[in-house]
Design a protein around this motif. Structure first.
Motif, PDB file in Angstrom:
ATOM      1  N   ALA A 175       0.794  -1.427   0.048  1.00  0.00           N
ATOM      2  CA  ALA A 175      -0.066  -0.024  -0.038  1.00  0.00           C
ATOM      3  C   ALA A 175       0.973   1.425   0.026  1.00  0.00           C
ATOM      4  CB  ALA A 175      -0.941  -0.141   1.113  1.00  0.00           C
ATOM      5  N   GLY A 176       1.956   1.111   0.874  1.00  0.00           N
ATOM      6  CA  GLY A 176       2.879   2.304   0.884  1.00  0.00           C
ATOM      7  C   GLY A 176       3.657   2.650  -0.387  1.00  0.00           C
ATOM      8  N   ARG A 177       4.179   1.504  -0.960  1.00  0.00           N
ATOM      9  CA  ARG A 177       4.692   1.794  -2.231  1.00  0.00           C
ATOM     10  C   ARG A 177       3.736   2.096  -3.261  1.00  0.00           C
ATOM     11  NH1 ARG A 177       7.205  -2.852  -2.198  1.00  0.00           N
ATOM     12  NH2 ARG A 177       5.521  -3.880  -3.230  1.00  0.00           N
ATOM     13  N   LEU A 178       2.558   1.813  -3.224  1.00  0.00           N
ATOM     14  CA  LEU A 178       1.782   2.248  -4.381  1.00  0.00           C
ATOM     15  C   LEU A 178       1.309   3.813  -3.968  1.00  0.00           C
ATOM     16  CD1 LEU A 178      -0.773  -0.737  -4.507  1.00  0.00           C
ATOM     17  CD2 LEU A 178       0.726   0.158  -6.209  1.00  0.00           C
ATOM     18  N   LEU A 179       1.059   4.207  -3.052  1.00  0.00           N
ATOM     19  CA  LEU A 179       0.919   5.564  -2.566  1.00  0.00           C
ATOM     20  C   LEU A 179       1.973   6.429  -2.971  1.00  0.00           C
ATOM     21  CD1 LEU A 179      -0.469   5.390   1.032  1.00  0.00           C
ATOM     22  CD2 LEU A 179      -1.608   6.523  -0.768  1.00  0.00           C
ATOM     23  N   ARG A 180       3.183   5.980  -2.743  1.00  0.00           N
ATOM     24  CA  ARG A 180       4.428   6.747  -3.222  1.00  0.00           C
ATOM     25  C   ARG A 180       4.344   6.780  -4.851  1.00  0.00           C
ATOM     26  NH1 ARG A 180       9.643   5.722  -4.233  1.00  0.00           N
ATOM     27  NH2 ARG A 180       9.623   3.749  -2.890  1.00  0.00           N
ATOM     28  N   LEU A 181       4.381   5.685  -5.400  1.00  0.00           N
ATOM     29  CA  LEU A 181       4.211   5.592  -6.952  1.00  0.00           C
ATOM     30  C   LEU A 181       3.154   6.455  -7.638  1.00  0.00           C
ATOM     31  CD1 LEU A 181       5.088   2.014  -7.513  1.00  0.00           C
ATOM     32  CD2 LEU A 181       6.561   3.622  -7.739  1.00  0.00           C
ATOM     33  N   GLN A 182       2.163   6.748  -6.672  1.00  0.00           N
ATOM     34  CA  GLN A 182       0.972   7.421  -7.268  1.00  0.00           C
ATOM     35  C   GLN A 182       1.583   9.021  -7.320  1.00  0.00           C
ATOM     36  OE1 GLN A 182      -2.383   8.147  -4.580  1.00  0.00           O
ATOM     37  NE2 GLN A 182      -3.753   7.598  -6.048  1.00  0.00           N
ATOM     38  N   THR A 183       2.247   9.352  -6.334  1.00  0.00           N
ATOM     39  CA  THR A 183       3.022  10.665  -6.374  1.00  0.00           C
ATOM     40  C   THR A 183       3.848  11.046  -7.396  1.00  0.00           C
ATOM     41  OG1 THR A 183       4.488  10.296  -4.566  1.00  0.00           O
ATOM     42  CG2 THR A 183       2.342  10.818  -4.027  1.00  0.00           C
ATOM     43  N   GLU A 184       4.877   9.745  -7.515  1.00  0.00           N
ATOM     44  CA  GLU A 184       5.599  10.076  -8.569  1.00  0.00           C
ATOM     45  C   GLU A 184       5.050  10.112  -9.891  1.00  0.00           C
ATOM     46  OE1 GLU A 184       8.695   6.906  -8.602  1.00  0.00           O
ATOM     47  OE2 GLU A 184       9.335   7.376  -6.539  1.00  0.00           O
ATOM     48  N   LYS A 185       3.911   9.273 -10.350  1.00  0.00           N
ATOM     49  CA  LYS A 185       3.411   9.558 -11.640  1.00  0.00           C
ATOM     50  C   LYS A 185       2.742  10.817 -11.504  1.00  0.00           C
ATOM     51  CE  LYS A 185       0.808   5.889 -12.316  1.00  0.00           C
ATOM     52  NZ  LYS A 185      -0.655   5.014 -12.238  1.00  0.00           N
ATOM     53  N   CYS A 186       2.073  11.055 -10.601  1.00  0.00           N
ATOM     54  CA  CYS A 186       1.660  12.414 -10.630  1.00  0.00           C
ATOM     55  C   CYS A 186       2.431  13.536 -11.070  1.00  0.00           C
ATOM     56  CB  CYS A 186       0.754  12.834  -9.043  1.00  0.00           C
ATOM     57  SG  CYS A 186       0.161  14.237  -8.713  1.00  0.00           S
TER      58      CYS A 186
END
Lengths: 234, 234
Positions: free
Chosen positions: A195-206
């Motif tokens: 979940a944490g990794r996904l949250l961070r990746l979400q911001t990177e993509k963003c």
DNA sequence: GGAATTTCGATTATCGATAATCTATATTAC
DNA sequence: GTAATATAGATTATCGATAATCGAAATTCC
């Protein structure tokens, strides 16, 4: 008997008003704000205005130099990206520690996602942003780490995301909503790491999209995309 | 001709004085601070004191409730741990982005480590803490991410680590110093990923020790450990 | 004409005093 | 004797006014 619910100090009220005015665009980026002028305008003295200014400076919404004045900060795309990156790392940390507390709050998360979808359909981007903030805030608060919570809140995600609600491409929003579900799913498995990794990746993509993409979907495109997406959501 | 180097506002000066007094223990944790009393004590009016208080509240060094007063926060071990964890994640983020900028600043990092060793040998724990802060600050600032820098600074690592300098076990300090070198080594290889992970693990270990360990080395033990360590360092 | 200096208006920083609010003690009613 | 209420003292929140500082326009000097 007077109701007297005004349980906020003048400084607090001034702060709220200023934030709203900045978000509404009444005060443009770069504009100079003069303590006494604002005070006169709002019918208060200089002190609470000065106090509000200082809090907004701490939130990086205003900037000030001693004796030179205070102005509305231009939130550049660059800074928005920086802020988003930091938020990503904070939320990754939060997720790892929030797993247990979130176990019986998953429905709240799902409700926020649904709220985003509904708002997106109506084209109410401010509402989308608000539900999105709530989604992330719930995770951060579930971590129970007071320092983490305080730091996250200081990023003023709420204010900034509303500021940029108009700017944001539809595509980003839809993708953002979509990417929430795997996160919830990971939480439901008790897998805070993922979940944490996904949250961070979400911001990177963003961040990437914010930098590169100016290609935006038309409202019609958005509607089509939503239609294709919703069945899976329910 | 007067030199007049007092280039800091009264509020700023008051803030510095208050921080020092808290660190020195003149103001104990939990103690109530009264605006007018401090103002009278320092020979200034209420306004700059109030302003300083607000900044210290933002740094979580003081806490205040409206109309109820302001007091020195007790930095519990729990909170210190929370703060350390957040710092770890921030520094991990910083490391990944600081690799390039650090390429020709590795000697600065090494100098701080040497400073820590020297200070440790002399038993000057405040100096150890100071060099340690500098080490970490250099990495964070090298990231170039203004938001990250600002958030990291807001954790007041400096003040808190000095606050806890007495508390800290010798063993923690020595281990802390030791763990700096692999980090530098990773940076020298251009491996920000590893440097970041090491930084975060450093904080995790630190948190653990802070929680569990009360077993401390005696000064004699420390000296022996240092003697065994130093050859490898030079 | 242009650079250095002075003056002036505008704005922030600070002050001293007052109003609003809280906490704890004293008082009253039962 | 206890609980609710009133009073007093202390402290914060706010105010209006003054002092310190800044930036730009006006002036002087070369």
């Amino acid at each position: 008997m007077s109701l007297k619910v005004e349980r906020a100090s003048l400084a607090e009220q001034v702060k709220e008003i200023l934030i709203n005015r900045i978000i509404e665009g009444k005060y443009k980026g770069g504009e100079r704000l003069i303590e006494l002028a604002v005070a006169k305008d709002l019918g208060v003295s200089q002190a609470p205005v000065r106090e509000a200014f200082q809090q907004l400076v701490a939130m990086r919404i205003l900037e000030s130099e001693p004796h030179k004045g205070t102005r509305v900060r231009e939130i550049t795309d660059c800074e928005m990206g920086e802020s988003t990156m930091v938020r990503g790392y904070l939320e990754e940390a939060a997720a790892r520690h929030a797993v247990h507390a979130l176990k019986d709050k998953l429905d709240d998360l799902r409700a926020e996602v649904q709220g985003m979808l509904d708002a997106l359909e109506k084209g109410n981007f401010v509402a989308v942003a608000k539900h999105n903030v709530n989604f992330h805030r719930a995770i951060v608060h579930a971590s129970g780490n007071q320092v983490l919570i305080s730091v996250w809140e200081s990023l003023a995600f709420e204010a900034k995301s509303r500021l940029c609600a108009q700017k944001a491409a539809y595509s980003v929003m839809l993708n953002g909503v979509k990417s929430c579900e795997p996160i919830i799913e990971a939480f439901s498995r008790g897998d805070g790491e993922t979940a944490g990794r996904l949250l961070r990746l979400q911001t990177e993509k963003c961040g990437d999209v914010q930098k590169t993409a100016t290609q935006r979907l038309t409202p019609a495109d958005l509607h089509k995309a939503l239609a294709a997406y919703k069945p899976a959501a329910t």
